[in-house]
Design a protein around this motif. Structure first.
Motif, mmCIF file in Angstrom:
data_model
loop_
_atom_site.group_PDB
_atom_site.id
_atom_site.type_symbol
_atom_site.label_atom_id
_atom_site.label_comp_id
_atom_site.label_asym_id
_atom_site.label_seq_id
_atom_site.Cartn_x
_atom_site.Cartn_y
_atom_site.Cartn_z
ATOM 1 N N HIS A 184 0.831 -1.208 0.000
ATOM 2 C CA HIS A 184 0.000 0.000 0.000
ATOM 3 C C HIS A 184 0.870 1.263 0.000
ATOM 4 O O HIS A 184 0.555 2.250 -0.684
ATOM 5 N N ALA A 185 1.945 1.250 0.772
ATOM 6 C CA ALA A 185 2.837 2.408 0.804
ATOM 7 C C ALA A 185 3.465 2.628 -0.568
ATOM 8 O O ALA A 185 3.551 3.768 -1.048
ATOM 9 N N ALA A 186 3.882 1.549 -1.208
ATOM 10 C CA ALA A 186 4.480 1.659 -2.538
ATOM 11 C C ALA A 186 3.464 2.168 -3.552
ATOM 12 O O ALA A 186 3.785 2.987 -4.424
ATOM 13 N N VAL A 187 2.236 1.709 -3.440
ATOM 14 C CA VAL A 187 1.178 2.150 -4.356
ATOM 15 C C VAL A 187 0.858 3.626 -4.134
ATOM 16 O O VAL A 187 0.646 4.384 -5.094
ATOM 17 N N GLY A 188 0.794 4.046 -2.867
ATOM 18 C CA GLY A 188 0.569 5.460 -2.598
ATOM 19 C C GLY A 188 1.654 6.320 -3.222
ATOM 20 O O GLY A 188 1.374 7.375 -3.809
ATOM 21 N N TYR A 189 2.898 5.874 -3.116
ATOM 22 C CA TYR A 189 4.012 6.593 -3.732
ATOM 23 C C TYR A 189 3.846 6.639 -5.248
ATOM 24 O O TYR A 189 4.044 7.684 -5.879
ATOM 25 N N VAL A 239 2.737 8.485 0.024
ATOM 26 C CA VAL A 239 2.428 9.807 -0.515
ATOM 27 C C VAL A 239 3.350 10.855 0.093
ATOM 28 O O VAL A 239 3.856 11.745 -0.600
ATOM 29 N N GLN A 240 3.591 10.756 1.402
ATOM 30 C CA GLN A 240 4.464 11.736 2.052
ATOM 31 C C GLN A 240 5.884 11.655 1.512
ATOM 32 O O GLN A 240 6.558 12.687 1.337
ATOM 33 N N LEU A 241 6.363 10.442 1.226
ATOM 34 C CA LEU A 241 7.688 10.290 0.629
ATOM 35 C C LEU A 241 7.740 10.917 -0.759
ATOM 36 O O LEU A 241 8.766 11.460 -1.169
ATOM 37 N N ALA A 242 6.637 10.832 -1.489
ATOM 38 C CA ALA A 242 6.585 11.394 -2.836
ATOM 39 C C ALA A 242 6.308 12.890 -2.835
ATOM 40 O O ALA A 242 6.605 13.574 -3.814
ATOM 41 N N ALA A 243 5.741 13.393 -1.748
ATOM 42 C CA ALA A 243 5.376 14.818 -1.669
ATOM 43 C C ALA A 243 5.861 15.404 -0.356
ATOM 44 O O ALA A 243 5.059 15.812 0.492
ATOM 45 N N PRO A 244 7.167 15.456 -0.150
ATOM 46 C CA PRO A 244 7.689 15.964 1.129
ATOM 47 C C PRO A 244 7.302 17.416 1.341
ATOM 48 O O PRO A 244 7.265 18.215 0.409
ATOM 49 N N GLY A 245 6.963 17.724 2.591
ATOM 50 C CA GLY A 245 6.608 19.095 2.925
ATOM 51 C C GLY A 245 5.145 19.422 2.779
ATOM 52 O O GLY A 245 4.700 20.476 3.261
#
Length: 648
Positions: free
Chosen positions: A92-97, A479-485
């Motif tokens: 799920h984390a990978a898919v969110g990314y 998602v947070q890893l892909a969109a930091p900040g």
């Protein structure tokens, strides 16, 4: 550990180096070779290049610790690693990314054999159904069979080559088992092809027998050179395009249905230009919501069973439905009871021919952005626009619906306990276009699809292809890893939270400042409402003690989910009233550590306080029953199925 490249940041083009000698080789294990290969894979679309595999998630056991585990240690500077707590959650984390990255970058997931591998199945199904790329690398039993069986081996008397990893075959877009080192080369290349294919992408599984992972081989040096996979934007066939333009020009009440393909193609601007040029209103599926901003003149909100009255009324009267990147699920079509206008036709712009031909529609097989641009050009030649009266009608209907949203969101008493829609109203008043809202299951998807005012193309992150309970918190990490900040919110009910809270620990470990909005309503609210509607009287859907008659109708269970979240490392803000909720949400949004806002909601006649469903959904009711509730539900069911239409 090197931080992953943010999804929105282009990576530098690989440096041009001299090609390796034709006979040059490098001696590595299969696992070492695979990790080194993955570090050299890139995607490119519209001139922007990204790393394809941004990081690897893993839980180690005897099936991958001595192979991939060793390889990942050696490549820690080039392949970032994330430690997961549950194999399904890692997917799920990978898919969110991957979704936040526009499908141009994803993560790999490695597990041991046995339970670790089979725990991937649910996540793989979610990825494949939603057309989102993820690379799965489960360990597997020995290829050489030194002992038979080994620990966790599935013995099948009629097939010696089966393992539990074969459960991943039907939920993967590509599956291979690497039983010899040299087989990795074609398998790895095919895996990358599928991951980067805008039609075929989904879960890709390379099952890795634990002995083969550790076996050495002389690899051709060319296998490790930088490789760029171009993500195609095919245009429309001229004949199909001409037919599509003719169909649109002849329509008096056309309606666009924007699906997830709009986002995958990054076609939001092209859709806005098409809608503004023609005046055609745009309704959205769960996956397509946010294709237009909520305040865009042509946006009429969600469509289908969880849609707005505006969009659903337009759908019933439409003479041409223009699907853009949608699969036309039963929620969208109201189980084929929504599009009932006389002579209604379908025009389907989709990169996948399979979806382009659905509902006996005119296919326009093309990338969403390319196809929309071509349609706009074709219609501009004729200066085509829908009648002004049509625009006036849907604009007025949209304004009426917005007033209903305001009513659902409004909380007159700041000292009262909020309804679920008032919780959403408090969040709606706080966020801006940088916030990302993640949800997947329960009663929240219906409320969000009807009510949420999407402010940016990627704010609304609903996983509703599989509607998997437990998706939200791990997906928020990706998602947070892909969109930091950016503020990333995981919206979960108590039922979903209890399914999979484990990656809270990972958020704390990684310092990912996700915001968890935990709504306590003591059970499965969505299914409870559906159970009541279908005559099952909410059987088995409430989180309560057993009553003396044996039913689950006693007092609510005394679970304290806020304390549970605290025990996993989250900072928890408890909100008992509307006023406290507003303060807690603002504090959480500003926090630079993982934070949870916990709120217990009050129910209304419609459970959450949202307007009721504007369209039907087919959930079969027993044809024979004795309980009055079921008999009445069957009568309503027969009335509804009589309105079903099958386009031909």
């Amino acid at each position: 550990m090197t931080a992953p490249t943010p999804a929105h940041t282009a990576v530098p083009a690989p440096a041009h180096t001299a090609a390796p000698a034709a006979d040059a080789t490098t001696r590595l294990t299969v696992a070492q070779a695979l990790v080194r290969f993955l570090c050299a894979q890139y995607t490119e679309r519209d001139g922007v290049r990204r790393r394809l595999i941004g990081a690897t998630w893993g839980i180690f056991g005897h099936g991958n610790v001595a192979g991939l585990g060793q390889a990942l240690v050696e490549h820690a500077d080039t392949m970032p690693f994330h430690q997961g707590r549950n194999e399904q959650a890692m997917v799920h984390a990978a898919v969110g990314y991957a979704r936040q990255s526009g499908r141009l970058s994803t993560h790999a997931v490695t597990t041991s054999i046995g339970p670790g591998a089979t725990n991937l199945v649910t996540g793989a199904a979610l990825a494949t159904i939603n057309h989102l790329p993820v690379l799965l690398l489960p360990g597997d039993t020995f290829a050489t069979r030194p002992a038979d069986p080994v620990l966790q081996q599935l013995e099948v008397p009629h097939a010696g080559d089966l393992s539990v990893n074969d459960t991943l075959r039907p939920v993967s877009r590509y599956f291979d088992r690497i039983t010899r080192p040299e087989a990795l080369i074609p398998a790895a290349l095919q895996a990358m092809r599928v991951l980067t294919d805008p039609i075929e992408t989904g879960a890709v599984t390379l099952a890795l027998p634990q002995d083969v992972q550790a076996e050495a081989y002389d690899w051709p040096a060319a296998f490790f050179t930088d490789r760029v996979w171009t993500v195609r934007r095919p245009g429309a066939d001229p004949t199909e395009l001409a037919e599509a333009v003719t169909a649109i020009r002849s329509a008096r009440r056309p309606l666009i249905v924007a699906g997830g393909g709009v986002h995958h193609s990054r076609a939001e601007s092209a859709l806005a230009e098409f809608a503004e040029t023609t005046g055609i209103p745009v309704a959205s599926t769960q996956a397509g919501k946010g294709s237009l901003s909520h305040d865009h003149p042509q946006d009429v909100g969600g469509i289908g069973h969880t849609g707005t009255a505006t969009a659903d009324d337009l759908a019933r009267a439409a003479d041409l439905v223009i699907g853009v990147g949608t699969r036309y699920t039963d929620f969208t079509t109201a189980s084929n009871t929504l599009f009932t206008g006389d002579g209604v036709r379908f025009l389907n712009l989709n990169i996948a021919p399979y979806d382009g031909h659905k509902l006996a529609g005119l296919p326009l097989v093309a990338d969403a952005r390319s196809g929309l641009s071509e349609l706009t050009e074709g219609l501009l030649v004729h200066d085509h626009r829908v009648p002004d009266a049509y625009v006036t009608a849907y604009t007025g209907a949209k304004a009426d619906w917005e007033r209903r949203v305001d009513t659902a969101y409004r909380a007159a008493d700041p000292d009262a306990r909020p309804t679920q829609t008032q919780v959403l109203g408090a969040l709606d008043a706080l966020v801006d276009g940088t916030d990302i809202i993640i949800n997947a299951a329960g009663s929240l998807p219906g409320d969000l699809h009807k009510l949420w005012r999407a402010r940016s193309h990627d704010q609304y992150h609903l996983e509703y292809g599989y509607s998997c309970m437990g998706y939200e918190i791990p997906a928020a990490l990706g998602v947070q890893l892909a969109a930091p900040g950016r503020p990333v919110w995981a919206l979960v009910g108590d039922g979903t939270y209890l399914m999979m809270p484990t990656e809270i620990v990972t958020a704390v470990q990684e310092g990912l400042a996700i915001k968890v909005l935990l709504v306590q309503n003591h059970g499965y609210a969505s299914i409870g409402g559906l159970s009541e509607e279908t005559g099952a009287e909410r059987f088995g859907t409430a989180y309560r003690y057993r009553a003396p008659d044996g039913t689950f109708t006693g007092a609510p269970l005394p679970v304290d989910l806020a304390t549970n979240a605290e025990s996993l490392g989250l900072r928890v803000l408890r909100a008992r009233t509307v006023g406290e909720l507003r303060e807690a949400l603002a504090t959480a949004r500003a926090a630079d550590t993982p934070t949870c806002v916990y709120v217990e909601t009050r129910t209304t006649d419609t459970v959450s306080g949202a307007p009721p469903a504007m369209a039907w959904w087919d959930v079969p009711v027993a044809a024979t029953a004795t309980r009055p509730a079921a008999v009445e539900a069957r009568e309503r069911y027969e009335q509804q199925i009589s309105t079903r239409r099958r386009p031909l």
